[in-house]
Design a protein around this motif. Structure first.
Motif, PDB file in Angstrom:
ATOM      1  N   UNK A  19      61.513  42.591 -22.246  1.00 44.10           N
ATOM      2  CA  UNK A  19      61.179  42.621 -23.663  1.00 44.10           C
ATOM      3  C   UNK A  19      62.342  42.091 -24.493  1.00 44.10           C
ATOM      4  N   UNK A  20      63.559  42.441 -24.125  1.00 43.54           N
ATOM      5  CA  UNK A  20      64.731  41.943 -24.854  1.00 43.54           C
ATOM      6  C   UNK A  20      64.840  40.431 -24.723  1.00 43.54           C
ATOM      7  N   UNK A  21      64.608  39.910 -23.513  1.00 44.59           N
ATOM      8  CA  UNK A  21      64.662  38.458 -23.327  1.00 44.59           C
ATOM      9  C   UNK A  21      63.590  37.776 -24.164  1.00 44.59           C
ATOM     10  N   UNK A  22      62.384  38.344 -24.210  1.00 46.54           N
ATOM     11  CA  UNK A  22      61.311  37.748 -24.996  1.00 46.54           C
ATOM     12  C   UNK A  22      61.667  37.755 -26.480  1.00 46.54           C
ATOM     13  N   UNK A  23      62.314  38.830 -26.956  1.00 47.98           N
ATOM     14  CA  UNK A  23      62.703  38.913 -28.358  1.00 47.98           C
ATOM     15  C   UNK A  23      63.832  37.933 -28.664  1.00 47.98           C
ATOM     16  N   UNK A  24      64.663  37.607 -27.687  1.00 45.71           N
ATOM     17  CA  UNK A  24      65.778  36.687 -27.892  1.00 45.71           C
ATOM     18  C   UNK A  24      65.390  35.232 -27.656  1.00 45.71           C
ATOM     19  N   UNK A  25      64.132  34.967 -27.339  1.00 44.65           N
ATOM     20  CA  UNK A  25      63.688  33.598 -27.090  1.00 44.65           C
ATOM     21  C   UNK A  25      63.788  32.790 -28.385  1.00 44.65           C
ATOM     22  N   UNK A  26      64.149  31.528 -28.285  1.00 43.12           N
ATOM     23  CA  UNK A  26      64.227  30.700 -29.493  1.00 43.12           C
ATOM     24  C   UNK A  26      62.826  30.517 -30.093  1.00 43.12           C
ATOM     25  N   UNK A  27      62.746  30.206 -31.394  1.00 44.49           N
ATOM     26  CA  UNK A  27      61.440  30.098 -32.046  1.00 44.49           C
ATOM     27  C   UNK A  27      60.564  28.972 -31.507  1.00 44.49           C
ATOM     28  N   UNK A  28      61.155  28.056 -30.759  1.00 48.26           N
ATOM     29  CA  UNK A  28      60.362  26.953 -30.221  1.00 48.26           C
ATOM     30  C   UNK A  28      60.070  27.111 -28.725  1.00 48.26           C
ATOM     31  N   UNK A  29      60.312  28.282 -28.182  1.00 47.71           N
ATOM     32  CA  UNK A  29      60.077  28.505 -26.754  1.00 47.71           C
ATOM     33  C   UNK A  29      58.632  28.236 -26.373  1.00 47.71           C
ATOM     34  N   UNK A  30      57.700  28.454 -27.279  1.00 45.22           N
ATOM     35  CA  UNK A  30      56.287  28.219 -26.989  1.00 45.22           C
ATOM     36  C   UNK A  30      55.998  26.739 -26.748  1.00 45.22           C
ATOM     37  N   UNK A  81      68.963  22.974 -35.720  1.00 46.46           N
ATOM     38  CA  UNK A  81      68.377  24.279 -36.032  1.00 46.46           C
ATOM     39  C   UNK A  81      66.873  24.221 -35.783  1.00 46.46           C
ATOM     40  N   UNK A  82      66.294  25.392 -35.553  1.00 49.02           N
ATOM     41  CA  UNK A  82      64.847  25.516 -35.379  1.00 49.02           C
ATOM     42  C   UNK A  82      64.397  26.711 -36.205  1.00 49.02           C
ATOM     43  N   UNK A  83      63.278  26.547 -36.900  1.00 50.54           N
ATOM     44  CA  UNK A  83      62.740  27.619 -37.725  1.00 50.54           C
ATOM     45  C   UNK A  83      61.250  27.733 -37.463  1.00 50.54           C
ATOM     46  N   UNK A  84      60.811  28.951 -37.192  1.00 50.95           N
ATOM     47  CA  UNK A  84      59.387  29.189 -37.043  1.00 50.95           C
ATOM     48  C   UNK A  84      58.708  29.122 -38.395  1.00 50.95           C
ATOM     49  N   UNK A  85      57.504  28.564 -38.442  1.00 47.37           N
ATOM     50  CA  UNK A  85      56.706  28.498 -39.662  1.00 47.37           C
ATOM     51  C   UNK A  85      55.392  29.216 -39.393  1.00 47.37           C
ATOM     52  N   UNK A  86      54.601  29.490 -40.422  1.00 47.70           N
ATOM     53  CA  UNK A  86      53.343  30.208 -40.181  1.00 47.70           C
ATOM     54  C   UNK A  86      52.410  29.518 -39.176  1.00 47.70           C
ATOM     55  N   UNK A  87      52.460  28.194 -39.108  1.00 50.06           N
ATOM     56  CA  UNK A  87      51.555  27.486 -38.210  1.00 50.06           C
ATOM     57  C   UNK A  87      52.278  26.581 -37.215  1.00 50.06           C
ATOM     58  N   UNK A  88      53.549  26.863 -36.929  1.00 54.31           N
ATOM     59  CA  UNK A  88      54.258  26.010 -35.984  1.00 54.31           C
ATOM     60  C   UNK A  88      55.754  26.208 -36.013  1.00 54.31           C
ATOM     61  N   UNK A  89      56.482  25.080 -36.004  1.00 50.95           N
ATOM     62  CA  UNK A  89      57.937  25.106 -35.907  1.00 50.95           C
ATOM     63  C   UNK A  89      58.511  23.906 -36.643  1.00 50.95           C
ATOM     64  N   UNK A  90      59.665  24.110 -37.298  1.00 47.30           N
ATOM     65  CA  UNK A  90      60.370  23.004 -37.943  1.00 47.30           C
ATOM     66  C   UNK A  90      61.700  22.794 -37.246  1.00 47.30           C
ATOM     67  N   UNK A  91      61.936  21.559 -36.798  1.00 42.27           N
ATOM     68  CA  UNK A  91      63.189  21.179 -36.145  1.00 42.27           C
ATOM     69  C   UNK A  91      64.044  20.390 -37.126  1.00 42.27           C
ATOM     70  N   UNK A  92      65.328  20.663 -37.094  1.00 43.33           N
ATOM     71  CA  UNK A  92      66.322  19.819 -37.762  1.00 43.33           C
ATOM     72  C   UNK A  92      67.247  19.322 -36.661  1.00 43.33           C
ATOM     73  N   UNK A  93      67.434  18.013 -36.631  1.00 40.24           N
ATOM     74  CA  UNK A  93      68.232  17.389 -35.589  1.00 40.24           C
ATOM     75  C   UNK A  93      69.598  16.982 -36.110  1.00 40.24           C
ATOM     76  N   UNK A  94      70.568  16.898 -35.195  1.00 46.28           N
ATOM     77  CA  UNK A  94      71.876  16.373 -35.565  1.00 46.28           C
ATOM     78  C   UNK A  94      71.725  14.880 -35.839  1.00 46.28           C
ATOM     79  N   UNK A  95      72.663  14.330 -36.585  1.00 45.77           N
ATOM     80  CA  UNK A  95      72.622  12.895 -36.865  1.00 45.77           C
ATOM     81  C   UNK A  95      72.713  12.135 -35.552  1.00 45.77           C
TER      82      UNK A  95
END
Length: 154
Positions: A19-30, A81-95
C-alpha cells in the motif's frame, strides 16, 4: 496483551508495504508501458508482439519516448515534473538538446522539432479516453491527431 503470530505480522507488513508503494507511485504510473496509434489510427486487433515491435509512444518513470515517421530512433523527452489532472496527466519536460539546425538523421530536410506537436514543445497533456486506462489522447497536439491504445500484455 495478545500474541500475534509471526506469519500474520509478515503478511500485514507485506500488505502495508504494498500500500505504501502504491501511494508513493508517481502520478503517471498508470501510463507506464508502450502505446500505439496517435500518428495514425490504432489497429483494431493487434497482438502484443506486433505492437511491441513498433510502439508509437513509451512512458517510463523518467522519460517519454516517441517515434516519428522520418527517423528510426525514438525522440526522448526527459520529464521535469508530472501532475495528475481530473482526466489524465500533465507532463513538463526539461529543455531539449537540439540537433544542429537543418540536421536530419535520414536526410529528409530539417530535424523535427522536439515535442508532440502541441502548443508548447515542453508540455504534454495526456487525457484518458472512454472508460478505463487503455485509450488515451494528446489533445491539441497536431502530431498525434488520433487516440493511442495500450499495447496488450500478451
Amino acid at each position: 496483551m495478545p500474541r500475534i503470530p509471526g506469519s500474520l505480522l509478515l503478511a500485514a507488513s507485506l500488505l502495508l508495504g504494498g500500500a505504501a508503494r502504491a501511494q508513493n507511485a508517481p502520478p503517471h504510473a498508470w501510463l507506464f508501458g508502450t502505446w500505439t496509434g496517435g500518428i495514425f489510427p490504432a489497429p483494431s486487433h493487434m497482438t502484443a508482439q506486433e505492437c511491441l515491435a513498433q510502439p508509437t509512444v513509451i512512458f517510463t518513470r523518467d522519460l517519454v519516448m516517441r517515434s516519428t515517421l522520418t527517423d528510426t530512433t525514438y525522440a526522448q523527452r526527459v520529464i521535469e515534473t508530472v501532475r495528475g489532472t481530473p482526466n489524465g496527466t500533465e507532463f513538463r519536460f526539461t529543455a531539449p538538446l537540439l540537433p544542429a539546425p537543418g540536421a536530419s538523421m535520414v536526410g529528409l530536410g530539417a530535424a523535427p522539432q522536439p515535442g508532440f506537436g502541441c502548443a508548447s514543445p515542453n508540455i504534454l497533456n495526456v487525457q484518458r479516453e472512454g472508460k478505463g486506462e487503455d485509450t488515451i489522447a494528446f489533445p491539441g497536439c497536431a502530431d498525434f491527431p488520433y487516440p493511442l491504445v495500450r499495447c496488450p500484455a500478451h
